[in-house]
Design a protein around this motif. Structure first.
Motif, PDB file in Angstrom:
ATOM      1  N   ILE A   1      36.695  25.147  -4.114  1.00 53.37           N
ATOM      2  CA  ILE A   1      37.513  26.216  -3.555  1.00 53.37           C
ATOM      3  C   ILE A   1      38.834  25.596  -3.135  1.00 53.37           C
ATOM      4  CG2 ILE A   1      37.767  27.918  -1.728  1.00 53.37           C
ATOM      5  CD1 ILE A   1      34.741  28.059  -1.524  1.00 53.37           C
ATOM      6  N   HIS A   2      39.915  26.107  -3.689  1.00 52.55           N
ATOM      7  CA  HIS A   2      41.250  25.621  -3.355  1.00 52.55           C
ATOM      8  C   HIS A   2      41.718  26.394  -2.128  1.00 52.55           C
ATOM      9  CE1 HIS A   2      45.734  25.214  -4.431  1.00 52.55           C
ATOM     10  NE2 HIS A   2      45.330  24.122  -3.835  1.00 52.55           N
ATOM     11  N   THR A   3      41.947  25.700  -1.013  1.00 50.93           N
ATOM     12  CA  THR A   3      42.242  26.394   0.242  1.00 50.93           C
ATOM     13  C   THR A   3      43.614  26.090   0.820  1.00 50.93           C
ATOM     14  OG1 THR A   3      41.188  24.635   1.509  1.00 50.93           O
ATOM     15  CG2 THR A   3      39.799  26.495   0.877  1.00 50.93           C
ATOM     16  N   SER A   4      44.513  25.574   0.027  1.00 56.90           N
ATOM     17  CA  SER A   4      45.846  25.291   0.570  1.00 56.90           C
ATOM     18  C   SER A   4      46.637  26.587   0.734  1.00 56.90           C
ATOM     19  CB  SER A   4      46.603  24.327  -0.324  1.00 56.90           C
ATOM     20  OG  SER A   4      47.176  25.014  -1.413  1.00 56.90           O
ATOM     21  N   GLU A   5      47.777  26.490   1.351  1.00 54.15           N
ATOM     22  CA  GLU A   5      48.605  27.673   1.564  1.00 54.15           C
ATOM     23  C   GLU A   5      49.173  28.226   0.258  1.00 54.15           C
ATOM     24  OE1 GLU A   5      52.803  25.562   2.707  1.00 54.15           O
ATOM     25  OE2 GLU A   5      51.217  25.622   4.230  1.00 54.15           O
TER      26      GLU A   5
END
Length: 47
Positions: free
Chosen positions: A28-32
């Motif tokens: 899961i990519h959770t950056s802004e």
């Protein structure tokens, strides 16, 4: 791994490697900057 210099007579500027294994991970990519917070499959090669 073998590198053939592009100054060789054949002129192939490529890297060659043997694939040892293929791995898959659910991430899961959770950056802004991420566009989705869904699980995505990411593939990795071990060379």
């Amino acid at each position: 791994m073998t590198y053939i210099d592009d100054s060789d007579s054949d002129g192939y500027p490529y890297w060659y490697a043997r694939i040892i294994s293929i791995f898959h991970a659910l991430v899961i990519h959770t950056s802004e900057h991420s566009k989705s917070h869904e699980l995505q499959q990411m593939d990795f090669l071990w060379v």
